[in-house]
Design a protein around this motif. Structure first.
Motif, PDB file in Angstrom:
ATOM      1  N   LEU A  63      -0.995   9.015  10.047  1.00 10.75           N
ATOM      2  CA  LEU A  63       0.143   8.104   9.930  1.00 10.75           C
ATOM      3  C   LEU A  63       1.315   8.507  10.819  1.00 10.75           C
ATOM      4  N   PHE A  64       1.329   9.770  11.263  1.00 12.78           N
ATOM      5  CA  PHE A  64       2.387  10.199  12.172  1.00 12.78           C
ATOM      6  C   PHE A  64       2.267   9.513  13.535  1.00 12.78           C
ATOM      7  N   ALA A  65       1.085   9.027  13.860  1.00 15.48           N
ATOM      8  CA  ALA A  65       0.844   8.305  15.121  1.00 15.48           C
ATOM      9  C   ALA A  65       1.304   9.110  16.340  1.00 15.48           C
ATOM     10  N   GLY A  66       1.042  10.419  16.313  1.00 17.30           N
ATOM     11  CA  GLY A  66       1.363  11.261  17.461  1.00 17.30           C
ATOM     12  C   GLY A  66       2.788  11.768  17.481  1.00 17.30           C
ATOM     13  N   ARG A  67       3.589  11.377  16.505  1.00 16.33           N
ATOM     14  CA  ARG A  67       4.978  11.847  16.448  1.00 16.33           C
ATOM     15  C   ARG A  67       5.089  13.002  15.452  1.00 16.33           C
ATOM     16  N   SER A  68       6.216  13.708  15.472  1.00 10.72           N
ATOM     17  CA  SER A  68       6.358  14.885  14.613  1.00 10.72           C
ATOM     18  C   SER A  68       6.989  14.553  13.262  1.00 10.72           C
ATOM     19  N   GLN A  69       7.604  13.376  13.145  1.00 12.88           N
ATOM     20  CA  GLN A  69       8.307  13.020  11.917  1.00 12.88           C
ATOM     21  C   GLN A  69       7.781  11.692  11.364  1.00 12.88           C
ATOM     22  N   LEU A  70       7.710  11.622  10.046  1.00 10.92           N
ATOM     23  CA  LEU A  70       7.164  10.439   9.390  1.00 10.92           C
ATOM     24  C   LEU A  70       8.026  10.088   8.183  1.00 10.92           C
ATOM     25  N   ILE A  71       8.436   8.845   8.108  1.00  9.42           N
ATOM     26  CA  ILE A  71       9.142   8.315   6.947  1.00  9.42           C
ATOM     27  C   ILE A  71       8.210   7.341   6.238  1.00  9.42           C
ATOM     28  N   ILE A  72       8.003   7.546   4.948  1.00  6.17           N
ATOM     29  CA  ILE A  72       7.198   6.616   4.160  1.00  6.17           C
ATOM     30  C   ILE A  72       8.084   5.964   3.107  1.00  6.17           C
ATOM     31  N   TYR A  73       8.118   4.641   3.133  1.00  9.51           N
ATOM     32  CA  TYR A  73       8.807   3.924   2.059  1.00  9.51           C
ATOM     33  C   TYR A  73       7.770   3.512   1.020  1.00  9.51           C
ATOM     34  N   HIS A  74       8.015   3.879  -0.224  1.00 11.74           N
ATOM     35  CA  HIS A  74       7.117   3.562  -1.328  1.00 11.74           C
ATOM     36  C   HIS A  74       7.523   2.214  -1.939  1.00 11.74           C
ATOM     37  N   PHE A  75       6.725   1.210  -1.695  1.00  8.98           N
ATOM     38  CA  PHE A  75       6.996  -0.142  -2.182  1.00  8.98           C
ATOM     39  C   PHE A  75       6.412  -0.298  -3.584  1.00  8.98           C
ATOM     40  N   MET A  76       7.167  -0.895  -4.494  1.00  8.84           N
ATOM     41  CA  MET A  76       6.686  -1.124  -5.860  1.00  8.84           C
ATOM     42  C   MET A  76       5.704  -2.300  -5.855  1.00  8.84           C
ATOM     43  N   PHE A  77       4.428  -1.975  -5.714  1.00 11.18           N
ATOM     44  CA  PHE A  77       3.416  -3.025  -5.593  1.00 11.18           C
ATOM     45  C   PHE A  77       2.117  -2.467  -6.158  1.00 11.18           C
ATOM     46  N   PRO A  78       1.933  -2.522  -7.488  1.00 14.51           N
ATOM     47  CA  PRO A  78       0.695  -2.028  -8.085  1.00 14.51           C
ATOM     48  C   PRO A  78      -0.449  -3.014  -7.872  1.00 14.51           C
ATOM     49  N   PRO A  79      -1.689  -2.606  -8.123  1.00 14.53           N
ATOM     50  CA  PRO A  79      -2.823  -3.525  -7.980  1.00 14.53           C
ATOM     51  C   PRO A  79      -2.684  -4.735  -8.908  1.00 14.53           C
ATOM     52  N   ASN A  80      -3.034  -5.887  -8.381  1.00 14.49           N
ATOM     53  CA  ASN A  80      -3.075  -7.143  -9.153  1.00 14.49           C
ATOM     54  C   ASN A  80      -1.724  -7.528  -9.739  1.00 14.49           C
ATOM     55  N   ALA A  81      -0.651  -7.151  -9.085  1.00 14.46           N
ATOM     56  CA  ALA A  81       0.681  -7.484  -9.586  1.00 14.46           C
ATOM     57  C   ALA A  81       0.918  -8.991  -9.505  1.00 14.46           C
ATOM     58  N   ASP A  82       1.578  -9.530 -10.526  1.00 13.53           N
ATOM     59  CA  ASP A  82       1.903 -10.955 -10.521  1.00 13.53           C
ATOM     60  C   ASP A  82       3.350 -11.199 -10.112  1.00 13.53           C
ATOM     61  N   TYR A  83       3.987 -10.193  -9.502  1.00 12.84           N
ATOM     62  CA  TYR A  83       5.351 -10.323  -9.020  1.00 12.84           C
ATOM     63  C   TYR A  83       5.458  -9.599  -7.687  1.00 12.84           C
ATOM     64  N   ARG A  84       6.533  -9.862  -6.962  1.00 13.27           N
ATOM     65  CA  ARG A  84       6.816  -9.152  -5.722  1.00 13.27           C
ATOM     66  C   ARG A  84       8.225  -8.589  -5.835  1.00 13.27           C
ATOM     67  N   CYS A  85       8.374  -7.304  -5.700  1.00 14.74           N
ATOM     68  CA  CYS A  85       9.643  -6.641  -5.945  1.00 14.74           C
ATOM     69  C   CYS A  85      10.712  -7.123  -4.964  1.00 14.74           C
ATOM     70  N   THR A  86      11.762  -7.714  -5.522  1.00 14.30           N
ATOM     71  CA  THR A  86      12.845  -8.238  -4.690  1.00 14.30           C
ATOM     72  C   THR A  86      13.609  -7.114  -4.005  1.00 14.30           C
ATOM     73  N   GLY A  87      13.897  -6.026  -4.746  1.00 11.38           N
ATOM     74  CA  GLY A  87      14.650  -4.927  -4.156  1.00 11.38           C
ATOM     75  C   GLY A  87      13.910  -4.250  -3.019  1.00 11.38           C
ATOM     76  N   CYS A  88      12.617  -3.976  -3.224  1.00 13.97           N
ATOM     77  CA  CYS A  88      11.805  -3.370  -2.154  1.00 13.97           C
ATOM     78  C   CYS A  88      11.739  -4.302  -0.948  1.00 13.97           C
ATOM     79  N   SER A  89      11.587  -5.582  -1.214  1.00 14.56           N
ATOM     80  CA  SER A  89      11.512  -6.551  -0.119  1.00 14.56           C
ATOM     81  C   SER A  89      12.831  -6.617   0.640  1.00 14.56           C
ATOM     82  N   PHE A  90      13.942  -6.557  -0.092  1.00 13.34           N
ATOM     83  CA  PHE A  90      15.274  -6.552   0.511  1.00 13.34           C
ATOM     84  C   PHE A  90      15.400  -5.380   1.475  1.00 13.34           C
ATOM     85  N   LEU A  91      15.002  -4.198   1.045  1.00 14.82           N
ATOM     86  CA  LEU A  91      15.052  -3.035   1.926  1.00 14.82           C
ATOM     87  C   LEU A  91      14.124  -3.209   3.125  1.00 14.82           C
TER      88      LEU A  91
END
Length: 237
Positions: A63-91
């Motif tokens: 996931l670093f794709a050849g770079r030395s630093q990696l930022i991962i944003y953890h999106f609130m999206f569990p399996p089979n969710a019936d909603y889409r997180c507005t706050g995560c989407s906003f970010l």
């Protein structure tokens, strides 16, 4: 806002000049905090993690794709969710513009969620996002980094989140985790942001904080939930 103080220019000038002293002090404090953040100890990551991506199965190192630093944003999206997180989407609406610059500054940025890749890609296409989104479905990654929780953890009434034990109702939370990969390929976790710490990544708030009415999150939840919508759900103006 009609009852706000209206001042002659000289008084307006002096009030704003006085306030600028506080603004500059805050800027210096933020710079100092950033320096202290960079000096924090790192955590060595030896556990192998695998992710489903549109280019196939990838490791955390990939996931670093050849770079030395990696930022991962953890999106609130569990399996089979019936909603889409507005706050995560906003970010996430703010990622693509920044990402083209991050890539040229030795930083890769990836969004990750627990849902299967197909569910993520459907929503990504709907939102017209371009960033890389990967699935940690079936792995311990989200749980190890304390943004997802088991039913047993939730039932116990205590989960570890944002460096303290708290009561948690939902199984997923948002957050950001930062990694570094050295020349020998060793990966370290250098920092993580949970809770309101992620607001710094939402540029819209920086604009709103300049305005007379500010964020105007006055109820019922007194959060972004009072007004933010998925960007394809706003009424056009």
């Amino acid at each position: 806002m009609t009852d706000h103080i209206i001042a002659p220019y000289s008084d307006w000038f002096e009030a704003h000049k006085s306030h600028l002293v506080k603004e500059k002090a805050l800027t210096r404090q933020r710079q100092q905090l950033a320096a202290e953040r960079r000096a924090l100890p790192w955590l060595r990551i030896d556990k192998p993690y695998a992710f489903d991506t549109t280019q196939g199965r990838k490791s955390l190192a990939d996931l670093f794709a050849g770079r030395s630093q990696l930022i991962i944003y953890h999106f609130m999206f569990p399996p089979n969710a019936d909603y889409r997180c507005t706050g995560c989407s906003f970010l996430c609406d703010h990622i693509d513009a920044a990402n083209q610059h991050l890539r040229h500054h030795d930083v890769s940025l990836v969004v990750c969620a627990r849902a299967p890749l197909a569910e993520l890609m459907d929503f990504k296409a709907r939102m017209n996002w371009q960033f890389d989104w990967v699935s940690s479905f079936g792995s311990d990654f989200n749980f190890d980094f304390q943004v997802s929780f088991t039913e047993d953890q939730i039932s116990s009434g205590k989960v570890l989140f944002n460096f303290e034990e708290v009561t948690m109702t939902g199984r997923d939370r948002g957050g950001t985790t930062v990694f570094y990969r050295d020349d020998d390929g060793q990966i370290y976790c250098t920092f993580q942001v949970r809770g309101r710490g992620g607001e710094n990544l939402i540029g819209t708030y920086s604009y709103l904080d300049l305005t007379p009415t500010g964020r105007n999150e006055n109820g019922p939840s007194h959060t972004l939930g009072d007004w933010v919508r998925l960007h394809d759900q706003y009424d056009d103006r």
